[in-house]
Write a protein that holds these residues in place. Sequence first.
Motif, PDB file in Angstrom:
ATOM      1  N   PRO A  64     -28.429  -2.352  18.325  1.00  0.00           N
ATOM      2  CA  PRO A  64     -27.562  -3.191  19.409  1.00  0.00           C
ATOM      3  C   PRO A  64     -26.842  -2.214  20.355  1.00  0.00           C
ATOM      4  O   PRO A  64     -26.298  -1.357  20.012  1.00  0.00           O
ATOM      5  N   LYS A  65     -27.103  -2.604  21.756  1.00  0.00           N
ATOM      6  CA  LYS A  65     -26.529  -1.669  22.844  1.00  0.00           C
ATOM      7  C   LYS A  65     -25.156  -2.402  23.462  1.00  0.00           C
ATOM      8  O   LYS A  65     -24.399  -1.665  23.732  1.00  0.00           O
ATOM      9  N   SER A  66     -25.124  -3.788  23.353  1.00  0.00           N
ATOM     10  CA  SER A  66     -23.969  -4.556  23.483  1.00  0.00           C
ATOM     11  C   SER A  66     -24.074  -5.705  22.831  1.00  0.00           C
ATOM     12  O   SER A  66     -24.993  -5.858  21.871  1.00  0.00           O
ATOM     13  N   LYS A  67     -22.956  -6.645  22.985  1.00  0.00           N
ATOM     14  CA  LYS A  67     -22.965  -7.984  22.437  1.00  0.00           C
ATOM     15  C   LYS A  67     -24.355  -8.811  22.494  1.00  0.00           C
ATOM     16  O   LYS A  67     -24.798  -9.401  21.733  1.00  0.00           O
ATOM     17  N   SER A  68     -24.931  -8.594  23.707  1.00  0.00           N
ATOM     18  CA  SER A  68     -26.115  -9.584  23.996  1.00  0.00           C
ATOM     19  C   SER A  68     -27.417  -8.815  23.958  1.00  0.00           C
ATOM     20  O   SER A  68     -28.704  -9.287  24.063  1.00  0.00           O
ATOM     21  N   LYS A  69     -27.398  -7.476  24.204  1.00  0.00           N
ATOM     22  CA  LYS A  69     -28.650  -6.374  24.386  1.00  0.00           C
ATOM     23  C   LYS A  69     -29.102  -6.026  22.906  1.00  0.00           C
ATOM     24  O   LYS A  69     -28.402  -5.365  22.336  1.00  0.00           O
ATOM     25  N   ARG A  70     -30.315  -6.357  22.615  1.00  0.00           N
ATOM     26  CA  ARG A  70     -30.872  -5.746  21.319  1.00  0.00           C
ATOM     27  C   ARG A  70     -32.194  -5.287  21.518  1.00  0.00           C
ATOM     28  O   ARG A  70     -33.206  -5.089  20.587  1.00  0.00           O
ATOM     29  N   TRP A  71     -32.720  -5.300  22.724  1.00  0.00           N
ATOM     30  CA  TRP A  71     -34.037  -4.805  23.340  1.00  0.00           C
ATOM     31  C   TRP A  71     -34.095  -3.918  24.427  1.00  0.00           C
ATOM     32  O   TRP A  71     -32.750  -3.687  25.057  1.00  0.00           O
ATOM     33  N   GLU A  72     -34.783  -2.806  24.758  1.00  0.00           N
ATOM     34  CA  GLU A  72     -34.854  -2.098  25.649  1.00  0.00           C
ATOM     35  C   GLU A  72     -36.289  -2.067  26.292  1.00  0.00           C
ATOM     36  O   GLU A  72     -37.218  -2.220  25.430  1.00  0.00           O
ATOM     37  N   VAL A  73     -36.295  -1.675  27.629  1.00  0.00           N
ATOM     38  CA  VAL A  73     -37.444  -1.864  28.351  1.00  0.00           C
ATOM     39  C   VAL A  73     -38.263  -0.518  28.087  1.00  0.00           C
ATOM     40  O   VAL A  73     -38.034   0.510  28.115  1.00  0.00           O
ATOM     41  N   LEU A  74     -39.619  -0.756  27.729  1.00  0.00           N
ATOM     42  CA  LEU A  74     -40.674   0.214  27.344  1.00  0.00           C
ATOM     43  C   LEU A  74     -41.189   0.573  28.730  1.00  0.00           C
ATOM     44  O   LEU A  74     -41.301   1.923  28.649  1.00  0.00           O
ATOM     45  N   GLU A  75     -41.645  -0.163  29.126  1.00  0.00           N
ATOM     46  CA  GLU A  75     -42.695   0.215  30.373  1.00  0.00           C
ATOM     47  C   GLU A  75     -43.003  -0.821  31.346  1.00  0.00           C
ATOM     48  O   GLU A  75     -42.858  -2.052  30.981  1.00  0.00           O
ATOM     49  N   ALA A  76     -43.610  -0.685  32.539  1.00  0.00           N
ATOM     50  CA  ALA A  76     -44.021  -1.959  33.267  1.00  0.00           C
ATOM     51  C   ALA A  76     -45.099  -2.427  33.039  1.00  0.00           C
ATOM     52  O   ALA A  76     -45.958  -1.784  32.178  1.00  0.00           O
TER      53      ALA A  76
END
Length: 76
Positions: A64-76
């Motif tokens: 978890p990065k914040s209350k709502s963020k549990r994902w991160e962008v991998l690539e385009a």
Amino acid sequence: MPKRILQGTVTSDANAQTVTVSVERRFKHPVLQKTIRKSKKYRAHDENNTFKKGDAVRIIECAPKSKSKRWEVLEA
């Protein structure tokens, strides 16, 4: 357990270091046998604000990065 990777489209990039990604899945209805499209929105971490609305991206599960963020962008 491996981290899930999903593919979707950026629907919003208004927040700093965050993008909203809409992920669509298709499946057959168990009774009607009709193909159904369902979508779900995920908030993903975008460190350098590189992705804009309409971009196709892949996202990966993370801590978890914040209350709502549990994902991160991998690539385009």
